[in-house]
Scaffold this active site. Structure first.
Site, PDB file in Angstrom:
ATOM      1  N   TYR A 164       0.836  -1.191   0.000  1.00 42.75           N
ATOM      2  CA  TYR A 164       0.000   0.000   0.000  1.00 42.75           C
ATOM      3  C   TYR A 164       0.877   1.250   0.000  1.00 42.75           C
ATOM      4  O   TYR A 164       2.016   1.221   0.440  1.00 42.75           O
ATOM      5  CB  TYR A 164      -1.023   0.020   1.130  1.00 42.75           C
ATOM      6  CG  TYR A 164      -0.552  -0.127   2.559  1.00 42.75           C
ATOM      7  CD1 TYR A 164       0.167   0.880   3.199  1.00 42.75           C
ATOM      8  CD2 TYR A 164      -0.899  -1.252   3.308  1.00 42.75           C
ATOM      9  CE1 TYR A 164       0.562   0.758   4.523  1.00 42.75           C
ATOM     10  CE2 TYR A 164      -0.516  -1.378   4.630  1.00 42.75           C
ATOM     11  CZ  TYR A 164       0.208  -0.369   5.241  1.00 42.75           C
ATOM     12  OH  TYR A 164       0.586  -0.489   6.559  1.00 42.75           O
ATOM     13  N   CYS A 165       0.332   2.321  -0.565  1.00 46.99           N
ATOM     14  CA  CYS A 165       1.054   3.587  -0.732  1.00 46.99           C
ATOM     15  C   CYS A 165       2.435   3.362  -1.363  1.00 46.99           C
ATOM     16  O   CYS A 165       3.462   3.749  -0.799  1.00 46.99           O
ATOM     17  CB  CYS A 165       1.191   4.327   0.596  1.00 46.99           C
ATOM     18  SG  CYS A 165       1.635   6.079   0.421  1.00 46.99           S
ATOM     19  N   PRO A 166       2.477   2.719  -2.538  1.00 49.23           N
ATOM     20  CA  PRO A 166       3.778   2.423  -3.148  1.00 49.23           C
ATOM     21  C   PRO A 166       4.472   3.686  -3.652  1.00 49.23           C
ATOM     22  O   PRO A 166       3.826   4.655  -4.051  1.00 49.23           O
ATOM     23  CB  PRO A 166       3.409   1.502  -4.320  1.00 49.23           C
ATOM     24  CG  PRO A 166       2.012   1.904  -4.671  1.00 49.23           C
ATOM     25  CD  PRO A 166       1.352   2.279  -3.370  1.00 49.23           C
TER      26      PRO A 166
END
Length: 278
Positions: free
Chosen positions: A147-149
């Site tokens: 997540y949130c790469p």
């Protein structure tokens, strides 16, 4: 650390500990505090600041997340999981904060030539030095499936344990990192995977949201096979900065800073109330 970043650490640093304020400490306040210190440092020559912060049962969304087709369904799911939800004013997408996630902010003056990448490198170098004794390579590269790469995902063995974002305003820079210290990284990621599934609901979103594979994420305790705590990692950050030459001190908020904080928290609340019922 290299010479360029040693220079940033070898100065007076104010340390602010917001790790023990408990479940009622709303994450909106953290972003308002960082804006307050950005303003002080950028415009009024305040000390560079290290702030440590923890929030309980909170999912922090990015502005793009709030535009998902069925965001209300995703919000209902997160709230059913006991999560507070806020939208932050710095870059990035959804992340999970809880009592086992340590957040650090390095807030410095935006000097000429201090690029966005150098802001990320400042934090990355600090984290590498903090955990150098474990003889594990910490990489900064995008971890697809997390997540949130982003290009400054921090990982060990291909598994992400931290992400870095930046906020620049009024001559100040806040470089912020979340560090998953203990607990299951995959369990946190599964909650965000489900949030996106419900928020998209088979429709066409306006941006390419992350296709989350929970197994790409882990905590430091899992990766280093050590029973670390938030307080352990915060103490490590302080000792690492001191060893690099930082002159650390503490100081309460001044009356002027308190006034600035109230202005910034009202802005954060106003922005969030348009999308989320606080």
């Amino acid at each position: 650390m290299n010479e360029r970043f040693d220079q940033y650490l070898q100065q007076p640093w104010r340390f602010i500990d917001h790790t023990t304020l408990g479940p009622l400490f709303n994450a909106l306040e953290s972003f308002a505090y960082d804006d307050t210190f950005c303003t002080m440092i950028g415009q009024e020559n305040g000390s560079a600041t290290l702030r440590a912060w923890v929030h309980h049962h909170t999912v922090v969304l990015g502005i793009q997340d709030s535009r998902l087709p069925d965001i209300d369904e995703g919000l209902r799911y997160l709230q059913s999981q006991g999560q507070q939800v806020i939208i932050r004013n710095s870059g990035g997408l959804a992340v999970v904060l809880d009592e086992d996630v340590l957040n650090l902010s390095l807030i410095v003056k935006e000097k000429k030539g201090f690029t966005i990448d150098e802001g990320y490198e400042l934090m990355y170098n600090l984290i590498k030095q903090m955990f150098s004794s474990f003889n594990q390579q910490i990489e900064a590269r995008e971890i697809v499936g997390s997540y949130c790469p982003g290009s400054y995902d921090l990982s060990i063995g291909g598994k992400k344990f931290a992400g870095i974002s930046q906020r620049r305003m009024r001559g100040g820079v806040a470089v912020q990192i979340y560090l998953c210290v203990r607990g299951s990284g995959a369990k946190r990621a599964e909650m965000i995977r489900r949030f996106y599934e419900l928020s998209v609901n088979g429709k066409e979103p306006k941006f390419a949201y992350p296709q989350i594979v929970p197994e790409t994420m882990a905590s430091l305790s899992e990766l280093l096979q050590q029973p670390l705590t938030v307080q352990d990692v915060m103490a490590c950050a302080l000792s690492t900065m001191k060893m690099a030459g930082a002159d650390l001190h503490t100081a309460p908020l001044s009356e002027h800073e308190q006034g600035l904080f109230l202005q910034h928290i009202e802005r954060m609340k106003s922005r969030n109330e348009k999308i989320i019922t606080m």
